[in-house]
Design an enzyme around this catalytic site. Sequence first.
Site, short mmCIF file in Angstrom:
data_model
loop_
_atom_site.label_atom_id
_atom_site.label_comp_id
_atom_site.label_asym_id
_atom_site.label_seq_id
_atom_site.Cartn_x
_atom_site.Cartn_y
_atom_site.Cartn_z
N GLY A 1 0.85 -1.19 0.00
CA GLY A 1 0.00 0.00 0.00
C GLY A 1 0.87 1.23 0.00
O GLY A 1 2.06 1.16 0.34
N GLN B 1 3.03 9.93 1.34
CA GLN B 1 4.34 9.27 1.41
C GLN B 1 5.24 9.65 0.24
O GLN B 1 6.45 9.46 0.30
CB GLN B 1 4.17 7.75 1.49
N CYS C 1 6.08 0.05 7.63
CA CYS C 1 5.70 1.22 6.86
C CYS C 1 6.91 1.66 6.03
O CYS C 1 8.02 1.74 6.56
CB CYS C 1 5.27 2.35 7.79
N LEU C 2 6.67 1.94 4.76
CA LEU C 2 7.77 2.36 3.88
C LEU C 2 8.37 3.69 4.34
O LEU C 2 9.51 4.00 4.00
CB LEU C 2 7.28 2.46 2.43
N HIS D 1 -4.29 1.32 7.75
CA HIS D 1 -2.95 1.90 7.81
C HIS D 1 -2.84 3.09 6.83
O HIS D 1 -2.33 4.15 7.17
CB HIS D 1 -1.93 0.80 7.49
N GLU D 2 -3.35 2.90 5.61
CA GLU D 2 -3.25 3.95 4.58
C GLU D 2 -4.17 5.14 4.91
O GLU D 2 -3.79 6.29 4.72
CB GLU D 2 -3.60 3.40 3.19
N HIS E 1 -2.61 7.36 7.27
CA HIS E 1 -1.64 8.28 6.64
C HIS E 1 -2.31 9.56 6.16
O HIS E 1 -1.74 10.65 6.26
CB HIS E 1 -0.96 7.62 5.44
O1 GNR Z 1 4.22 -2.40 2.50
C1 GNR Z 1 3.61 -2.29 3.57
N1 GNR Z 1 3.38 -3.40 4.31
C2 GNR Z 1 2.55 -3.42 5.40
C3 GNR Z 1 2.62 -4.52 6.24
C4 GNR Z 1 1.80 -4.60 7.34
C5 GNR Z 1 0.90 -3.58 7.61
C6 GNR Z 1 0.83 -2.47 6.80
C7 GNR Z 1 1.66 -2.40 5.69
S1 GNR Z 1 1.56 -1.02 4.66
C8 GNR Z 1 3.19 -0.96 4.06
C9 GNR Z 1 3.36 0.12 3.01
C10 GNR Z 1 3.11 1.46 3.64
O2 GNR Z 1 3.88 2.03 4.37
N2 GNR Z 1 1.96 2.01 3.40
O3 GNR Z 1 1.63 3.20 3.97
NI NI Z 2 2.76 3.29 5.79
#
Ligand code: GNR
Ligand code: NI
Length: 189
Positions: free
Chosen positions: A46, A51, A95-96, A137-138, A141
């Site tokens: 995601g 980001q 999270c990236l 999660h997204e 953000h």
């Molecule tokens: O790539 C991602 N893997 C992930 C693994 C577990 C829970 C959430 C994520 S999202 C993350 C990519 C990211 O930072 N998205 O905002």
């Molecule tokens: Ni993230």
Amino acid sequence: MTIRKIITLPARKLRAVSEPVAAIDEDIKTLAADMLETMYAAPGIGLAAIQVGVAKRLLVVDVVRSEEEPPNPMVIINPEILWKSDEKAVYKEGCLSIPEVAEEIERPSKVRVKYQDLDGKEQEIEADGLLAVCLQHEIDHLNGVLFIDYLSKLKKAMIINKFVKSAKRAKREGKDSGDSAGKEPERSA
Ligand code: GNR
Ligand code: NI
């Protein structure tokens, strides 16, 4: 399509509350295509627009991570969580924008989300499992919320401190450390 730079802690921009997408124009379509390419290249499941430094309520997801299955790219614009289950689930999140950190986070196990697709069409999706985790999660953000916000104060402070220190080190060594260079830790993240 272009792979865009993913901003990481302690970039203060990650705390911005993103603005609704008013019109799905060429800029938004290019942004969505670039975000998908950036997400697959990372690789990630995601990515929210903030980001890549764009404070718009747009995200991409693809939780199909097996080689056998075809990719399932989704572009989600102006999402709203309509319903969250009382049932919770724990998942080890990453999270990236917070590289090399993974922590178990508890969230509602299912969510119902309303959004617009790239054609501006209203869509609704009920998600469970990894897709439910990823959507929450997204969407966090888009509101300037990071998964570390759900950890204890101490754990969160230790993680932020690590990134503040490494940004300071990068600055000392004359490297590009993003838009947070020279900022005080208490003003970061
Ligand atoms: O790539 C991602 N893997 C992930 C693994 C577990 C829970 C959430 C994520 S999202 C993350 C990519 C990211 O930072 N998205 O905002
Ligand atoms: Ni993230």
